[in-house]
Design an enzyme around this catalytic site. Structure first.
Site, PDB file in Angstrom:
ATOM      1  N   GLU A  37       9.181  41.025 -55.213  1.00 61.84           N
ATOM      2  CA  GLU A  37       9.309  39.670 -55.823  1.00 61.84           C
ATOM      3  C   GLU A  37       8.468  38.656 -54.738  1.00 61.84           C
ATOM      4  OE1 GLU A  37      13.040  39.167 -57.755  1.00 61.84           O
ATOM      5  OE2 GLU A  37      12.547  40.869 -58.998  1.00 61.84           O
ATOM      6  N   HIS A  84      12.670  36.612 -62.583  1.00 64.86           N
ATOM      7  CA  HIS A  84      14.016  36.939 -61.980  1.00 64.86           C
ATOM      8  C   HIS A  84      14.990  35.696 -62.748  1.00 64.86           C
ATOM      9  CE1 HIS A  84      16.515  39.641 -59.393  1.00 64.86           C
ATOM     10  NE2 HIS A  84      17.133  39.219 -60.490  1.00 64.86           N
TER      11      HIS A  84
HETATM   12  P1  NAI Z   1      27.099  47.425 -64.824  1.00 65.63           P
HETATM   13  O1  NAI Z   1      27.407  47.932 -63.635  1.00 65.63           O
HETATM   14  O2  NAI Z   1      28.237  46.906 -65.627  1.00 65.63           O
HETATM   15  O3  NAI Z   1      26.600  48.322 -65.895  1.00 65.63           O
HETATM   16  C1  NAI Z   1      25.628  49.334 -65.273  1.00 65.63           C
HETATM   17  C2  NAI Z   1      25.637  50.530 -66.324  1.00 65.63           C
HETATM   18  O4  NAI Z   1      24.554  51.614 -66.140  1.00 65.63           O
HETATM   19  C3  NAI Z   1      27.023  51.405 -66.318  1.00 65.63           C
HETATM   20  O5  NAI Z   1      27.685  51.757 -67.497  1.00 65.63           O
HETATM   21  C4  NAI Z   1      26.627  52.723 -65.468  1.00 65.63           C
HETATM   22  O6  NAI Z   1      27.180  53.754 -65.601  1.00 65.63           O
HETATM   23  C5  NAI Z   1      25.160  52.896 -65.950  1.00 65.63           C
HETATM   24  N1  NAI Z   1      24.325  53.594 -65.432  1.00 65.63           N
HETATM   25  C6  NAI Z   1      24.287  53.868 -63.926  1.00 65.63           C
HETATM   26  N2  NAI Z   1      23.176  54.733 -63.792  1.00 65.63           N
HETATM   27  C7  NAI Z   1      22.480  54.981 -64.715  1.00 65.63           C
HETATM   28  C8  NAI Z   1      21.644  55.797 -64.931  1.00 65.63           C
HETATM   29  N3  NAI Z   1      20.757  56.609 -64.279  1.00 65.63           N
HETATM   30  N4  NAI Z   1      21.382  55.996 -66.451  1.00 65.63           N
HETATM   31  C9  NAI Z   1      21.954  55.464 -67.437  1.00 65.63           C
HETATM   32  N5  NAI Z   1      22.841  54.681 -67.002  1.00 65.63           N
HETATM   33  C10 NAI Z   1      23.417  54.423 -65.933  1.00 65.63           C
HETATM   34  O7  NAI Z   1      26.130  46.373 -64.386  1.00 65.63           O
HETATM   35  P2  NAI Z   1      25.663  44.906 -65.217  1.00 65.63           P
HETATM   36  O8  NAI Z   1      26.568  43.942 -64.908  1.00 65.63           O
HETATM   37  O9  NAI Z   1      25.599  45.437 -66.922  1.00 65.63           O
HETATM   38  O10 NAI Z   1      24.272  44.661 -64.591  1.00 65.63           O
HETATM   39  C11 NAI Z   1      23.037  45.391 -64.990  1.00 65.63           C
HETATM   40  C12 NAI Z   1      21.985  45.285 -64.242  1.00 65.63           C
HETATM   41  O11 NAI Z   1      21.476  44.027 -64.494  1.00 65.63           O
HETATM   42  C13 NAI Z   1      21.945  45.554 -62.770  1.00 65.63           C
HETATM   43  O12 NAI Z   1      20.959  45.971 -62.133  1.00 65.63           O
HETATM   44  C14 NAI Z   1      22.092  43.913 -62.197  1.00 65.63           C
HETATM   45  O13 NAI Z   1      21.617  43.760 -60.963  1.00 65.63           O
HETATM   46  C15 NAI Z   1      21.229  43.367 -63.290  1.00 65.63           C
HETATM   47  N6  NAI Z   1      21.276  41.882 -63.360  1.00 65.63           N
HETATM   48  C16 NAI Z   1      19.870  41.219 -63.700  1.00 65.63           C
HETATM   49  C17 NAI Z   1      20.123  39.830 -63.650  1.00 65.63           C
HETATM   50  C18 NAI Z   1      18.865  39.252 -63.757  1.00 65.63           C
HETATM   51  O14 NAI Z   1      18.801  37.833 -63.469  1.00 65.63           O
HETATM   52  N7  NAI Z   1      17.648  39.774 -64.052  1.00 65.63           N
HETATM   53  C19 NAI Z   1      21.222  39.100 -63.699  1.00 65.63           C
HETATM   54  C20 NAI Z   1      22.273  39.793 -63.553  1.00 65.63           C
HETATM   55  C21 NAI Z   1      22.306  41.393 -63.515  1.00 65.63           C
END
Ligand code: NAI
Length: 399
Positions: free
Chosen positions: A260, A283
């Site tokens: 990025e 982002h």
């Molecule tokens: P979280 O930890 O609550 O959920 C992640 C889920 O993915 C978990 O349920 C986990 O078991 C599952 N997971 C892990 N590896 C996997 C795989 N290989 N296949 C299928 N499922 C898998 O995380 P949250 O809070 O929901 O955040 C998700 C993503 O969003 C993170 O990567 C975070 O960095 C990103 N994010 C992006 C933002 C943006 O501005 N675009 C802002 C906030 C978060």
């Protein structure tokens, strides 16, 4: 004097928390700094606050002897070498839930816009064309949304999508309780062939790098849509570009990229630029006024509670202690190697320095132990230096 350095335009709510708590040496930067300037800006810092663009690696951390705590004013923490931080006795805090809703709302909005081919139509009208057609435009109602990663954000997206009349399937490596009428599917390939919109909400890191590679994208339903607001490494961008150009994928919304831009003047280098029906955002999935304010307050509160009382509840890399009210004259935070006899050595040392232990809480995690000790007696600089000099000690501070 505690020096707090905040990068990347962290919301003013964070500074308000610090100032109200009596910390007044707070330096703020509006953006991330290039690596050659970062070390200099961090010199003498006790607390550093970053968002996703500042990388704190082992080499940098080992150059910061005064550093006591790191605040990631976002959800992800893989921009920090967490292991290097804990081995230096530095807890890392983040805000895991403050921007969940913001990301979820953006994803649902993008799904609806892409199904109607609005990004493409919007661009055409701006260019002076009036292509009035229903070709390739669909309602969200009755379509199937496929969520990969059914965690905080993924499950929230599912709830919003159901409210818009969509069916919801999800795929997660862990067993997750479905919310609403969502259904879990275990085979990723079958899942991909069943859904009209795929949205990614997995963490970054090795396990999920190129999760959506050429093969996975080929397994998606012809004419379907891909949304990634998770981490940039999760999608193979050249493979997605080919699938969009061939028409296999009808649209995409990408908020995060493998590399990025570091500043607002640097353009995004991506083959996705210029492809129609593709939404590219910088982002900003979690970037709303509401979420930034919440994050600023949430992380600053955690840092304040650590500095003031040693609380590490919610730290992502550190033994977690929710300490009780201070009982003695002083509170000593001692971070040490998690080896047999560590607590005995600590207690003996305190005894030698004439300190009486009033109460003590200990927690260990991996190679590191963390003890909060309330003592009666005079805790001079010499006492703290003496505790620091012991071979088991990683860090030692007074609150
Ligand atoms: P979280 O930890 O609550 O959920 C992640 C889920 O993915 C978990 O349920 C986990 O078991 C599952 N997971 C892990 N590896 C996997 C795989 N290989 N296949 C299928 N499922 C898998 O995380 P949250 O809070 O929901 O955040 C998700 C993503 O969003 C993170 O990567 C975070 O960095 C990103 N994010 C992006 C933002 C943006 O501005 N675009 C802002 C906030 C978060």
């Amino acid at each position: 004097m505690t020096r707090i350095v905040l990068f990347e335009n962290i919301h003013a709510s964070a500074k308000e928390v610090f100032v109200a708590a009596g910390f007044d040496e707070i330096v703020t930067y509006a953006s991330a700094l290039p690596p050659d300037q970062l070390g200099e800006a961090l010199r003498g810092a006790h607390v550093v606050g970053i968002r996703s663009r500042t990388h704190l690696d082992q080499a940098l951390l080992s150059d910061l002897p005064d550093l006591r705590a790191i605040g990631c004013f976002c959800i992800g923490t893989n921009q920090v070498d967490l292991e290097a931080a804990v081995l230096k006795g530095v807890p890392v805090f983040n805000a895991p839930y403050s921007n969940t809703r913001s990301v979820a709302e953006m994803v649902l909005g993008e799904a609806i816009l892409l199904l109607r081919r609005i990004p493409e139509k919007n661009a055409r009208v701006h260019e002076g064309f009036w292509d009035k057609t229903a070709e390739g435009a669909f309602e969200a109602r009755g379509k199937t949304l496929g969520i990969i990663g059914y965690g905080n954000i993924g499950s929230q997206v599912g709830i919003l999508a159901e409210a818009a009349g969509m069916r919801v399937l999800y795929h997660d490596i862990d067993a997750k309780l479905p919310l609403g009428n969502a259904h879990a599917t275990s085979s990723l390939k079958r899942f991909l062939s069943q859904v009209d919109v795929v949205t990614l909400h997995v963490p970054g890191g090795k396990e999920t790098t190129n999760l959506m590679d050429a093969e996975a994208i080929a397994a998606m339903k012809p004419g379907s849509i891909l949304i990634n607001a998770s981490r940039g490494t999760v999608v193979d961008i050249p493979a997605l570009t080919r699938a969009l150009k061939s028409g296999h994928i009808a649209g995409a919304a990408i908020d995060v990229f493998p590399t990025e831009p570091k500043s607002r003047d640097e353009p995004l280098d991506s083959p996705l630029r210029g492809i129609s029906n593709v939404i590219l955002t910088p982002h900003i999935g979690g970037s709303t006024q509401e979420s930034q304010e919440n994050i600023g307050r949430e992380v600053a509160e955690k840092l304040k509670r650590y500095l003031a009382g040693g609380a590490t509840k919610g730290a992502v890399n550190f033994p977690e202690i929710a300490p009780h009210e201070q009982t003695g004259v002083a509170r000593i935070l001692h971070i040490h190697q998690n080896v047999p006899g560590a607590m005995g050595a600590l207690s003996n040392l305190m005894g030698e320095f004439g300190l009486n232990i009033v109460s003590q809480q200990l927690q260990t995690r991996g190679k590191v132990g963390y003890a909060i000790t309330d003592v009666d007696g005079e805790v001079t600089d010499q006492v703290i230096e003496g505790l620091r000099a012991h071979p088991i000690t990683i860090r030692c501070d007074l609150t």
